[in-house]
Scaffold this motif. Structure first.
Motif, PDB file in Angstrom:
ATOM      1  N   CYS A  36       0.354  -1.159  -1.567  1.00 23.19           N
ATOM      2  CA  CYS A  36       0.693  -2.549  -1.881  1.00 23.19           C
ATOM      3  C   CYS A  36       2.191  -2.804  -1.849  1.00 23.19           C
ATOM      4  N   TRP A  37       2.988  -1.765  -1.737  1.00 25.68           N
ATOM      5  CA  TRP A  37       4.450  -1.862  -1.667  1.00 25.68           C
ATOM      6  C   TRP A  37       5.054  -2.373  -2.966  1.00 25.68           C
ATOM      7  N   ARG A  38       4.364  -2.223  -4.089  1.00 25.66           N
ATOM      8  CA  ARG A  38       4.907  -2.680  -5.377  1.00 25.66           C
ATOM      9  C   ARG A  38       5.145  -1.532  -6.338  1.00 25.66           C
ATOM     10  N   SER A  77       0.613  -0.644  -9.978  1.00 26.58           N
ATOM     11  CA  SER A  77       1.179  -1.990  -9.820  1.00 26.58           C
ATOM     12  C   SER A  77       0.315  -2.897  -8.946  1.00 26.58           C
TER      13      SER A  77
HETATM   14 FE1  FES Z   1       0.572   0.093  -4.788  1.00 27.61          FE
HETATM   15 FE2  FES Z   1      -1.254   1.127  -6.382  1.00 27.61          FE
HETATM   16  S1  FES Z   1      -1.467   0.641  -4.340  1.00 27.61           S
HETATM   17  S2  FES Z   1       0.769   0.611  -6.849  1.00 27.61           S
END
Ligand code: FES
Length: 74
Positions: A42-44, A54
């Motif tokens: 997710c790049w977070r 995240s």
């Molecule tokens: Fe990015 Fe879990 S997939 S924090």
């Protein structure tokens, strides 16, 4: 133009990881993985390239459905 509900900055997947680099590439040796490794998609994550959970808040805020890549050894 940024469509409503679209994460900022519009049109970019990566909001903050290694932004001074022209390309983010990570290499993990298979031998360094014990039973399993969980990688962020997710790049977070604050623990890039590993998932730190995240994606959950990202999905809640945006209506997205992203999750990690899990590599398991048998
Ligand atoms: Fe990015 Fe879990 S997939 S924090």
């Amino acid at each position: 133009f940024c469509p409503k509900g679209r994460p900022s900055p519009c049109g970019k997947v990566n909001p903050k990881i290694l932004k001074n680099s022209p390309k983010v590439v990570d290499t993990i040796d298979v031998e360094d993985i014990n039973e399993k490794a969980v990688f962020c998609r997710c790049w977070r994550s604050k623990n890039w390239p590993y998932c730190d959970g995240s994606h959950g808040s990202h999905n809640t805020e945006t209506g997205d459905n992203v999750g990690p890549l899990i590599i398991k050894k048998e």
